[in-house]
Scaffold this motif. Sequence first.
Motif, mmCIF file in Angstrom:
data_model
loop_
_atom_site.group_PDB
_atom_site.id
_atom_site.type_symbol
_atom_site.label_atom_id
_atom_site.label_comp_id
_atom_site.label_asym_id
_atom_site.label_seq_id
_atom_site.Cartn_x
_atom_site.Cartn_y
_atom_site.Cartn_z
ATOM 1 N N CYS A 187 16.939 -27.374 -24.889
ATOM 2 C CA CYS A 187 17.331 -26.089 -25.469
ATOM 3 C C CYS A 187 16.174 -25.125 -25.285
ATOM 4 C CB CYS A 187 17.657 -26.240 -26.951
ATOM 5 S SG CYS A 187 17.923 -24.650 -27.796
ATOM 6 N N LEU A 188 16.427 -23.994 -24.660
ATOM 7 C CA LEU A 188 15.421 -22.946 -24.503
ATOM 8 C C LEU A 188 15.754 -21.845 -25.505
ATOM 9 C CD1 LEU A 188 12.999 -21.858 -22.870
ATOM 10 C CD2 LEU A 188 14.652 -20.757 -21.347
ATOM 11 N N GLU A 189 14.895 -21.660 -26.492
ATOM 12 C CA GLU A 189 15.119 -20.647 -27.524
ATOM 13 C C GLU A 189 14.212 -19.450 -27.295
ATOM 14 O OE1 GLU A 189 14.771 -19.839 -32.344
ATOM 15 O OE2 GLU A 189 14.591 -21.890 -31.582
ATOM 16 N N LEU A 190 14.815 -18.292 -27.099
ATOM 17 C CA LEU A 190 14.070 -17.044 -26.944
ATOM 18 C C LEU A 190 14.111 -16.313 -28.284
ATOM 19 C CD1 LEU A 190 15.475 -15.827 -23.498
ATOM 20 C CD2 LEU A 190 13.591 -17.411 -23.946
ATOM 21 N N GLN A 191 13.016 -16.358 -29.006
ATOM 22 C CA GLN A 191 12.994 -15.730 -30.314
ATOM 23 C C GLN A 191 13.031 -14.218 -30.187
ATOM 24 O OE1 GLN A 191 9.580 -17.531 -32.332
ATOM 25 N NE2 GLN A 191 10.909 -19.165 -33.128
ATOM 26 N N GLU A 192 13.372 -13.545 -31.280
ATOM 27 C CA GLU A 192 13.466 -12.093 -31.260
ATOM 28 C C GLU A 192 12.147 -11.491 -30.776
ATOM 29 O OE1 GLU A 192 15.143 -8.473 -34.065
ATOM 30 O OE2 GLU A 192 14.930 -10.493 -34.885
ATOM 31 N N GLY A 193 12.240 -10.588 -29.827
ATOM 32 C CA GLY A 193 11.049 -9.977 -29.250
ATOM 33 C C GLY A 193 10.527 -10.689 -28.023
ATOM 34 N N ALA A 194 11.074 -11.852 -27.708
ATOM 35 C CA ALA A 194 10.672 -12.575 -26.500
ATOM 36 C C ALA A 194 11.428 -12.035 -25.295
ATOM 37 C CB ALA A 194 10.934 -14.066 -26.659
ATOM 38 N N VAL A 195 10.720 -11.807 -24.190
ATOM 39 C CA VAL A 195 11.333 -11.313 -22.951
ATOM 40 C C VAL A 195 10.892 -12.205 -21.795
ATOM 41 C CG1 VAL A 195 11.536 -9.376 -21.351
ATOM 42 C CG2 VAL A 195 11.294 -8.933 -23.803
ATOM 43 N N LEU A 196 11.875 -12.778 -21.093
ATOM 44 C CA LEU A 196 11.576 -13.433 -19.817
ATOM 45 C C LEU A 196 11.769 -12.383 -18.740
ATOM 46 C CD1 LEU A 196 13.487 -16.833 -20.131
ATOM 47 C CD2 LEU A 196 11.142 -16.303 -20.825
ATOM 48 N N ILE B 267 19.392 -20.119 -26.315
ATOM 49 C CA ILE B 267 19.799 -19.480 -27.566
ATOM 50 C C ILE B 267 18.727 -18.484 -28.002
ATOM 51 C CG2 ILE B 267 21.101 -21.535 -28.267
ATOM 52 C CD1 ILE B 267 18.841 -22.158 -30.258
ATOM 53 N N GLY B 268 19.033 -17.710 -29.048
ATOM 54 C CA GLY B 268 18.061 -16.814 -29.646
ATOM 55 C C GLY B 268 18.402 -15.362 -29.453
ATOM 56 N N LYS B 269 17.545 -14.484 -29.971
ATOM 57 C CA LYS B 269 17.755 -13.033 -29.924
ATOM 58 C C LYS B 269 16.883 -12.358 -28.869
ATOM 59 C CE LYS B 269 20.765 -12.813 -33.263
ATOM 60 N NZ LYS B 269 22.180 -12.408 -32.986
ATOM 61 N N GLU C 228 23.917 -18.615 -26.183
ATOM 62 C CA GLU C 228 24.224 -17.901 -27.430
ATOM 63 C C GLU C 228 23.139 -16.885 -27.782
ATOM 64 O OE1 GLU C 228 25.503 -18.873 -32.074
ATOM 65 O OE2 GLU C 228 25.154 -20.507 -30.657
ATOM 66 N N GLY C 229 23.572 -15.653 -28.038
ATOM 67 C CA GLY C 229 22.730 -14.670 -28.695
ATOM 68 C C GLY C 229 21.880 -13.801 -27.805
ATOM 69 N N VAL C 230 21.479 -14.258 -26.638
ATOM 70 C CA VAL C 230 20.457 -13.544 -25.867
ATOM 71 C C VAL C 230 21.003 -12.257 -25.256
ATOM 72 C CG1 VAL C 230 19.105 -15.614 -25.394
ATOM 73 C CG2 VAL C 230 20.928 -14.944 -23.806
ATOM 74 N N PHE C 231 20.071 -11.370 -24.910
ATOM 75 C CA PHE C 231 20.379 -10.090 -24.279
ATOM 76 C C PHE C 231 20.077 -10.206 -22.790
ATOM 77 C CE2 PHE C 231 19.054 -5.767 -22.958
ATOM 78 C CZ PHE C 231 20.187 -5.056 -23.316
ATOM 79 N N ILE C 232 21.002 -9.761 -21.954
ATOM 80 C CA ILE C 232 20.901 -9.949 -20.500
ATOM 81 C C ILE C 232 20.906 -8.595 -19.806
ATOM 82 C CG2 ILE C 232 22.117 -10.856 -18.485
ATOM 83 C CD1 ILE C 232 23.132 -13.125 -20.323
ATOM 84 N N THR C 233 19.948 -8.401 -18.889
ATOM 85 C CA THR C 233 19.842 -7.113 -18.198
ATOM 86 C C THR C 233 19.247 -7.298 -16.801
ATOM 87 O OG1 THR C 233 19.087 -4.826 -18.480
ATOM 88 C CG2 THR C 233 17.533 -6.569 -19.103
ATOM 89 N N ARG D 23 24.775 -10.479 -25.413
ATOM 90 C CA ARG D 23 24.763 -9.015 -25.330
ATOM 91 C C ARG D 23 24.305 -8.609 -23.929
ATOM 92 N NH1 ARG D 23 20.261 -8.172 -28.602
ATOM 93 N NH2 ARG D 23 19.877 -10.389 -28.230
ATOM 94 N N TYR D 24 24.893 -7.535 -23.422
ATOM 95 C CA TYR D 24 24.621 -7.131 -22.035
ATOM 96 C C TYR D 24 24.277 -5.646 -21.925
ATOM 97 C CZ TYR D 24 26.884 -11.415 -20.245
ATOM 98 O OH TYR D 24 27.228 -12.714 -19.944
ATOM 99 N N ASP D 25 23.383 -5.356 -21.031
ATOM 100 C CA ASP D 25 23.240 -4.032 -20.440
ATOM 101 C C ASP D 25 22.860 -4.299 -18.993
ATOM 102 O OD1 ASP D 25 23.037 -1.388 -19.867
ATOM 103 O OD2 ASP D 25 21.157 -1.057 -20.937
ATOM 104 N N ALA D 26 23.845 -4.663 -18.199
ATOM 105 C CA ALA D 26 23.629 -5.182 -16.838
ATOM 106 C C ALA D 26 24.454 -4.346 -15.876
ATOM 107 C CB ALA D 26 24.012 -6.653 -16.782
ATOM 108 N N LYS D 27 23.834 -3.304 -15.334
ATOM 109 C CA LYS D 27 24.584 -2.326 -14.552
ATOM 110 C C LYS D 27 24.104 -2.206 -13.117
ATOM 111 C CE LYS D 27 25.379 0.258 -18.787
ATOM 112 N NZ LYS D 27 24.988 1.440 -19.577
#
Length: 462
Positions: free
Chosen positions: A102-111, A151-153, A215-220, A241-245
């Motif tokens: 499980c890779l958890e990206l906590q809030e504020g983490a950016v790959l 998972i994560g925010k 689950e939960g992560v933001f993708i762009t 969540r997405y903002d992938a344009k």
Amino acid sequence: MKRHLLIFTLALLGFVSGSANPADDMRIMKRDSILAQITGATIPEKEWLITSFGAKGDGKKDCKPAFDKAMKRAAKSGGAHIVVPAGEYKLNGPIHFVSNVCLELQEGAVLKFAPEPEYYLPLVKTSWEGTFLQNYSPFIYGYQLENISIIGKGTIDGNAGSTFATWKSQQKKGQQLSRDMNHNETPVEERNFGEGYYLRPQLIQFFACKNITLEGVFITNSPFWCIHLLKSENIICRGLRYDAKLVNNDGIDPEFTRNLLIENIEFNNGDDNVAIKCGRDNDGWTTARPSENIIIRNCKFKGLHGVVLGSEMSAGVQNVFIENCTYGGYCKRGIYIKTNPDRGGFIRNIYVNNCRFGEVEDLFYATSMYAGEGMDNTHFTEVHDIYVKDVTCQKASAAALVLQGTTVKPIYNVRFENVNVDQAGIGLSFSNTEDIILKNCNLGGYVGVPSTASAKDNIFNK
């Protein structure tokens, strides 16, 4: 097995006792029997911080070696829950998963992945627009794995705008060669692409995997499709969540995939939100594994199209449930089924219930003549058993309901019930169809109680 038997028995009792809506009962029974099989991944108890492997969230240090080291250790120790705390983690190359991670990206983490293509070599086994081949590695990749999750925010930033996003105009050579190899049944191990062919890799791809949770992560800023679920099963995609344009940034593309739940997702994509696929032409027919048992519910659509079935779908698509969805902005088309006589296969048992759209070009569009391709071929698709109920739309500028079959394989057994469109350029356009039912539909407005005739309305007095 016992649970499935109980669900069937209860539904049967509903029919015998005189249920008011036996068709709805059957749909719910079928959907719930699929839900009972979807569990997603189990999160390992063993928890590690990625920073303990040398990663630093300063946006400068290359953290790929740290992720590689963590995955290698997880493989040796039977799995792990790898936690990425807040910070920006630069990655000069892909993350290759192992089982039971499980890779958890906590809030504020950016790959934040590097945009240079050379970092995504050597080639890996993958697929491109429905054809199996070897290509650049997806940025997050897993092959033949079990029990994996993200998972994560936090945020997954493909950072692909300066390189991969510019490649579409150069992809024709590689695209055509891949299709020729597909049609000529070239052995997959000889289908090597990568440098010089400009076939963009996916952001996240799990290939031949099972028991997955996203689950939960933001993708762009994806280089191509955002999430590609290829020949995989037992998957939950929830709360993404997405903002992938960027170019062709589909949200979720299941392909040869079964038992998938997509729920509570806020889409905002430069292409399809969900595109259900199942192989192109010969590769699809040879694989002969339909995409099936897919539930899409409680999502907000925004982008090119809400839910698409096709056009790569040669192994077939069946048992798709789209429920309780709404819109977060403009969609060109709400529900779009697309195939042509290149494809063959089938699209059947599609259920759309309780969905709301704002302004679209077309609300529901099913065509067996997509892009006018393959009209001289003979691989006609069977499109049938589609049920659309309780769907509303504020405006369909082109058309509300469109069905385009072929003379060889008409679209058949389609039911529209309680479909209400406030404004429509064309209410309905059906060609080469059979056994179509419309019940309580208003397409382009509503006609109220007729006015009472008076003497001055009598044409014989004029």
